[in-house]
Design a protein around this motif. Structure first.
Motif, short mmCIF file in Angstrom:
data_model
loop_
_atom_site.label_atom_id
_atom_site.label_comp_id
_atom_site.label_asym_id
_atom_site.label_seq_id
_atom_site.Cartn_x
_atom_site.Cartn_y
_atom_site.Cartn_z
N ALA A 1 -0.93 2.53 8.29
CA ALA A 1 -1.21 3.84 7.69
C ALA A 1 -1.98 4.73 8.66
O ALA A 1 -1.70 5.93 8.77
CB ALA A 1 -2.00 3.66 6.39
N SER A 2 -2.93 4.17 9.41
CA SER A 2 -3.71 4.94 10.38
C SER A 2 -2.83 5.46 11.51
O SER A 2 -2.96 6.61 11.94
CB SER A 2 -4.83 4.09 10.99
N VAL B 1 7.39 5.97 8.76
CA VAL B 1 6.79 4.64 8.73
C VAL B 1 7.75 3.58 9.26
O VAL B 1 7.39 2.72 10.08
CB VAL B 1 6.36 4.26 7.29
N ILE C 1 1.48 4.69 1.73
CA ILE C 1 1.16 5.48 2.93
C ILE C 1 1.61 6.91 2.65
O ILE C 1 2.77 7.12 2.28
CB ILE C 1 1.85 4.89 4.17
N TRP D 1 -0.33 -1.72 15.46
CA TRP D 1 -0.82 -1.91 14.09
C TRP D 1 -0.91 -3.35 13.61
O TRP D 1 -1.64 -3.64 12.66
CB TRP D 1 0.05 -1.11 13.11
N THR E 1 0.86 -1.18 0.00
CA THR E 1 0.00 0.00 0.00
C THR E 1 0.89 1.23 0.00
O THR E 1 2.06 1.14 0.40
CB THR E 1 -0.94 0.02 1.23
#
Length: 155
Positions: free
Chosen positions: A147-148, A19, A12, A32, A10
């Motif tokens: 990502a959140s 990250v 981000i 996560w 994904t």
């Protein structure tokens, strides 16, 4: 010999420096990882380096969570993290796992992959279960959670 691989990725919307540390430090994984909530009473131990190469994490939980350990065998910020993932329950096995971080657009493409061989009872399990579908769903959840967490830290 029966082999498998599972890969999901994904983008981000953040630089890799925001990250990478969430994956490079096992103490950040409960924020996560899709498996951390499987067993609220799961026992966790951390050893070795605080983060990066040599960091170790072991868990022991109920039937859903199983038991095993992980060790970061390579950590090159901000590009790649390689992990030796070993399950001891319910199905013993070693699964090399890799996270890569590549700049894309205004963010970072994070790719999570695992590969290995079906052996013993796992070989039989592999005949009836689609590992890519099962684990892939978890990877998708984990990447969305990652990502959140990054988004909430940048807010």
């Amino acid at each position: 010999m029966s082999t498998y691989s599972v890969t999901r990725s994904t983008v981000i919307p953040a630089p890799a420096k925001d990250v990478f540390p969430l994956v490079n430090d096992f103490r950040e994984w409960p924020k996560w990882s899709p498996w951390e909530a499987l067993d609220p009473d799961m026992k966790r131990t951390y050893s070795g380096a605080e983060s990066g190469t040599g960091a170790r994490y072991a868990w022991s939980g109920d039937r859903k969570a199983g038991a095993g350990n992980m060790e970061i065998t390579e950590s090159r910020e901000p590009e790649v993290i390689r992990i030796r993932l070993e399950f001891t329950k319910p199905f013993p096995g070693v699964n090399p796992t890799t996270f890569t971080f590549e700049p894309e657009g205004g963010g970072t493409r994070v790719t999570w992959s695992m590969a290995g061989e079906h052996k013993g009872i796992g070989k039989l399990f592999g005949l009836f279960m689609n590992l890519d579908k099962m684990v892939g769903r978890d990877y998708e959840k984990g990447l969305a959670s990652l990502a959140s967490v990054v988004a909430s830290r940048r807010a």
